[in-house]
Write a protein that holds these residues in place. Structure first.
Motif, PDB file in Angstrom:
ATOM      1  N   VAL A 118     -45.758   4.043   8.673  1.00 30.80           N
ATOM      2  CA  VAL A 118     -45.318   3.921   7.280  1.00 30.80           C
ATOM      3  C   VAL A 118     -44.804   5.280   6.797  1.00 30.80           C
ATOM      4  O   VAL A 118     -45.531   6.280   6.847  1.00 30.80           O
ATOM      5  N   PRO A 119     -43.562   5.358   6.295  1.00 25.98           N
ATOM      6  CA  PRO A 119     -43.012   6.654   5.892  1.00 25.98           C
ATOM      7  C   PRO A 119     -43.579   7.145   4.569  1.00 25.98           C
ATOM      8  O   PRO A 119     -43.832   6.364   3.648  1.00 25.98           O
ATOM      9  N   VAL A 120     -43.777   8.464   4.489  1.00 26.58           N
ATOM     10  CA  VAL A 120     -44.178   9.129   3.245  1.00 26.58           C
ATOM     11  C   VAL A 120     -43.180  10.255   3.001  1.00 26.58           C
ATOM     12  O   VAL A 120     -43.125  11.222   3.767  1.00 26.58           O
ATOM     13  N   GLN A 121     -42.379  10.108   1.967  1.00 22.53           N
ATOM     14  CA  GLN A 121     -41.363  11.099   1.613  1.00 22.53           C
ATOM     15  C   GLN A 121     -41.892  11.950   0.468  1.00 22.53           C
ATOM     16  O   GLN A 121     -42.352  11.426  -0.543  1.00 22.53           O
ATOM     17  N   ILE A 122     -41.790  13.279   0.624  1.00 20.65           N
ATOM     18  CA  ILE A 122     -42.279  14.198  -0.403  1.00 20.65           C
ATOM     19  C   ILE A 122     -41.102  14.716  -1.231  1.00 20.65           C
ATOM     20  O   ILE A 122     -40.028  14.995  -0.702  1.00 20.65           O
ATOM     21  N   GLY A 123     -41.324  14.854  -2.522  1.00 21.44           N
ATOM     22  CA  GLY A 123     -40.250  15.192  -3.448  1.00 21.44           C
ATOM     23  C   GLY A 123     -39.943  16.671  -3.540  1.00 21.44           C
ATOM     24  O   GLY A 123     -40.598  17.395  -4.294  1.00 21.44           O
ATOM     25  N   PHE A 124     -38.948  17.115  -2.790  1.00 23.60           N
ATOM     26  CA  PHE A 124     -38.357  18.440  -2.950  1.00 23.60           C
ATOM     27  C   PHE A 124     -36.885  18.216  -3.256  1.00 23.60           C
ATOM     28  O   PHE A 124     -36.041  18.184  -2.360  1.00 23.60           O
ATOM     29  N   GLN A 125     -36.566  18.049  -4.534  1.00 24.87           N
ATOM     30  CA  GLN A 125     -35.261  17.552  -4.932  1.00 24.87           C
ATOM     31  C   GLN A 125     -34.115  18.506  -4.617  1.00 24.87           C
ATOM     32  O   GLN A 125     -32.962  18.085  -4.515  1.00 24.87           O
ATOM     33  N   ARG A 126     -34.412  19.793  -4.429  1.00 21.30           N
ATOM     34  CA  ARG A 126     -33.321  20.729  -4.158  1.00 21.30           C
ATOM     35  C   ARG A 126     -32.601  20.391  -2.847  1.00 21.30           C
ATOM     36  O   ARG A 126     -31.425  20.719  -2.686  1.00 21.30           O
ATOM     37  N   ARG A 127     -33.281  19.721  -1.939  1.00 19.59           N
ATOM     38  CA  ARG A 127     -32.643  19.303  -0.690  1.00 19.59           C
ATOM     39  C   ARG A 127     -31.505  18.316  -0.933  1.00 19.59           C
ATOM     40  O   ARG A 127     -30.687  18.093  -0.042  1.00 19.59           O
ATOM     41  N   PHE A 128     -31.454  17.720  -2.124  1.00 20.58           N
ATOM     42  CA  PHE A 128     -30.437  16.716  -2.432  1.00 20.58           C
ATOM     43  C   PHE A 128     -29.388  17.227  -3.417  1.00 20.58           C
ATOM     44  O   PHE A 128     -28.500  16.486  -3.810  1.00 20.58           O
ATOM     45  N   ASP A 129     -29.491  18.485  -3.795  1.00 22.76           N
ATOM     46  CA  ASP A 129     -28.513  19.109  -4.671  1.00 22.76           C
ATOM     47  C   ASP A 129     -27.259  19.460  -3.880  1.00 22.76           C
ATOM     48  O   ASP A 129     -27.340  19.970  -2.751  1.00 22.76           O
ATOM     49  N   THR A 130     -26.080  19.198  -4.444  1.00 22.63           N
ATOM     50  CA  THR A 130     -24.840  19.414  -3.692  1.00 22.63           C
ATOM     51  C   THR A 130     -24.644  20.879  -3.308  1.00 22.63           C
ATOM     52  O   THR A 130     -24.120  21.180  -2.230  1.00 22.63           O
ATOM     53  N   GLY A 131     -25.064  21.800  -4.179  1.00 20.84           N
ATOM     54  CA  GLY A 131     -24.912  23.217  -3.864  1.00 20.84           C
ATOM     55  C   GLY A 131     -25.770  23.649  -2.694  1.00 20.84           C
ATOM     56  O   GLY A 131     -25.296  24.330  -1.769  1.00 20.84           O
ATOM     57  N   TYR A 132     -27.036  23.263  -2.700  1.00 20.73           N
ATOM     58  CA  TYR A 132     -27.918  23.631  -1.593  1.00 20.73           C
ATOM     59  C   TYR A 132     -27.457  22.981  -0.288  1.00 20.73           C
ATOM     60  O   TYR A 132     -27.549  23.586   0.789  1.00 20.73           O
ATOM     61  N   ARG A 133     -26.962  21.760  -0.371  1.00 18.16           N
ATOM     62  CA  ARG A 133     -26.442  21.101   0.836  1.00 18.16           C
ATOM     63  C   ARG A 133     -25.237  21.858   1.392  1.00 18.16           C
ATOM     64  O   ARG A 133     -25.101  22.038   2.605  1.00 18.16           O
ATOM     65  N   ALA A 134     -24.356  22.308   0.488  1.00 13.09           N
ATOM     66  CA  ALA A 134     -23.182  23.060   0.936  1.00 13.09           C
ATOM     67  C   ALA A 134     -23.590  24.383   1.581  1.00 13.09           C
ATOM     68  O   ALA A 134     -23.008  24.806   2.588  1.00 13.09           O
ATOM     69  N   ALA A 135     -24.605  25.040   1.007  1.00 12.31           N
ATOM     70  CA  ALA A 135     -25.082  26.299   1.588  1.00 12.31           C
ATOM     71  C   ALA A 135     -25.674  26.064   2.970  1.00 12.31           C
ATOM     72  O   ALA A 135     -25.435  26.841   3.904  1.00 12.31           O
ATOM     73  N   ARG A 136     -26.441  24.992   3.108  1.00 10.32           N
ATOM     74  CA  ARG A 136     -27.024  24.674   4.415  1.00 10.32           C
ATOM     75  C   ARG A 136     -25.934  24.414   5.450  1.00 10.32           C
ATOM     76  O   ARG A 136     -26.011  24.896   6.592  1.00 10.32           O
ATOM     77  N   ASP A 137     -24.910  23.671   5.053  1.00  9.24           N
ATOM     78  CA  ASP A 137     -23.808  23.390   5.973  1.00  9.24           C
ATOM     79  C   ASP A 137     -23.075  24.678   6.358  1.00  9.24           C
ATOM     80  O   ASP A 137     -22.676  24.851   7.512  1.00  9.24           O
ATOM     81  N   ALA A 138     -22.911  25.583   5.383  1.00  9.50           N
ATOM     82  CA  ALA A 138     -22.218  26.845   5.669  1.00  9.50           C
ATOM     83  C   ALA A 138     -23.006  27.692   6.653  1.00  9.50           C
ATOM     84  O   ALA A 138     -22.436  28.322   7.559  1.00  9.50           O
ATOM     85  N   VAL A 139     -24.332  27.712   6.508  1.00  9.83           N
ATOM     86  CA  VAL A 139     -25.176  28.455   7.445  1.00  9.83           C
ATOM     87  C   VAL A 139     -25.113  27.822   8.831  1.00  9.83           C
ATOM     88  O   VAL A 139     -24.902  28.504   9.843  1.00  9.83           O
ATOM     89  N   ALA A 140     -25.274  26.502   8.890  1.00  8.10           N
ATOM     90  CA  ALA A 140     -25.320  25.806  10.178  1.00  8.10           C
ATOM     91  C   ALA A 140     -24.001  25.893  10.926  1.00  8.10           C
ATOM     92  O   ALA A 140     -23.975  25.947  12.172  1.00  8.10           O
ATOM     93  N   SER A 141     -22.880  25.921  10.205  1.00  8.28           N
ATOM     94  CA  SER A 141     -21.566  25.949  10.856  1.00  8.28           C
ATOM     95  C   SER A 141     -21.229  27.306  11.446  1.00  8.28           C
ATOM     96  O   SER A 141     -20.312  27.422  12.265  1.00  8.28           O
TER      97      SER A 141
END
Length: 339
Positions: A118-141
């Motif tokens: 059974v999945p349990v998802q914890i709320g860290f909403q910054r992971r879903f913010d477009t800016g933080y996602r873009a920063a993560r993609d920039a680092v990973a690329s």
């Protein structure tokens, strides 16, 4: 295997964040029913009436409602019991951070979940913010090159009530934990050492609670990257949450928009006419909606869990190391607090 296309969700806890989440959930296209409950039944009833959702007079009624998922926004001390009760009943869970009030409680919950599908998802909403996602993609690329510095900021415009501070767990566990999680998530690295200092220049109830109202933290990541985290409860200009990923080839800045509460004193600076962010609900409203939409997909079996209890535990370890560092006046390896 056949998956449902719409879900019935329960929500436990109708305070500010719970009411906001209930309003979001009722408008998601693949949510059929939202049923809310609270230890204060009158408050839950009022919320249900205001939002046009269903009301459960108590938790037993909520759990008896053939739920496809449970959203937990109740008080922290109720999280472990609600999580395990839902998982034992086969109900997927979304729980606002933290999993539990301390590391021992978090580990106990994780141990209970270890063999459960059974999945349990914890709320860290910054992971879903477009800016933080873009920063993560920039680092990973690799477009930023190697990171030399990461700077994170969480500045609240005004302190919470004294009674909240007294049971919050402290500035690092309550507030900084979001920065610790997002630094891990954006960089893909682990924090191995911290050095933290704190100060009290505001209300005496912070010192009375053995807490601080302002803090500065230096983190060492496992690849040698240095990160800093700045925290305060007294940023009168507004709610200021940013992250800077600075690399050998370029940089990615999150939160630097025309509503950030920053004032340049350069003579050619043209200030924005838009109001500064007043608080976290306003700043992260789209991210909260994305996060809850992701949970519905998790509950439907349509995607993997994007934030597990073990992620919350790692951020909690960093917060715990910061608290030890502040009290001891020295650098602390995260392994010193790891259980």
């Amino acid at each position: 295997m056949t998956f449902r296309t719409a879900v019935t969700l329960g929500l436990a806890g109708t305070g500010r964040i719970g009411t906001s989440h209930a309003a979001t959930l009722r408008n998601l296209p693949n949510v059929a029913t939202v049923l809310v409950a609270d230890a204060d039944a009158d408050r839950a009833r009022s919320t249900a009436t205001e939002l046009g959702v269903e009301f459960a007079p108590d938790l037993d009624t909520l759990f008896a409602a053939d739920l496809d998922g449970l959203v937990i926004t109740a008080a922290t001390d109720s999280h472990p019991e609600l999580i395990t009760r839902a998982v034992d009943a086969g109900i997927p869970v979304f729980c606002e951070k933290p999993v539990a009030a301390d590391i021992e409680g978090t580990l106990a919950v994780i141990d209970r979940l270890q063999n459960s599908p059974v999945p349990v998802q914890i709320g860290f909403q910054r992971r879903f913010d477009t800016g933080y996602r873009a920063a993560r993609d920039a680092v990973a690329s690799g477009e930023l090159g190697w990171l030399h510095t990461v700077r994170a900021t969480t500045f609240d415009p005004a302190p919470p009530p004294a009674e909240y501070v007294a049971r919050s767990g402290g500035l690092f566990r309550d507030c900084g934990v979001h920065d610790f999680d997002i630094i891990r998530w954006v960089t893909g690295r682990e924090v191995i050492e911290v050095y933290a200092v704190g100060a009290n220049r505001g209300e005496t109830f912070f010192a009375d609670a053995d807490d601080v109202d302002t803090a500065a933290v230096v983190l060492r990541l496992d690849d040698g990257t240095l990160a800093t985290v700045s925290l305060t409860r007294y940023n009168g200009a507004g709610y200021d949450v940013r992250l800077e990923a600075l690399g050998s080839k370029g940089n990615a800045i999150v939160g630097l928009d025309d509503r950030a509460p920053l004032t340049s004193v350069e003579p050619d600076y043209a200030p924005s006419s838009r109001p500064h962010y007043a608080g976290f609900m306003e700043r992260f409203r789209p991210a909260y909606a994305e996060e809850l939409a992701a949970f519905v997909e998790v509950a439907l079996g349509a995607r993997d869990n994007p934030c597990r209890p073990t992620d919350a535990l790692e951020a909690f370890y960093i917060a715990e190391a910061c608290e030890l560092s502040r009290r001891a006046g020295r650098a602390v390896a995260v392994t010193e607090v790891r259980r």
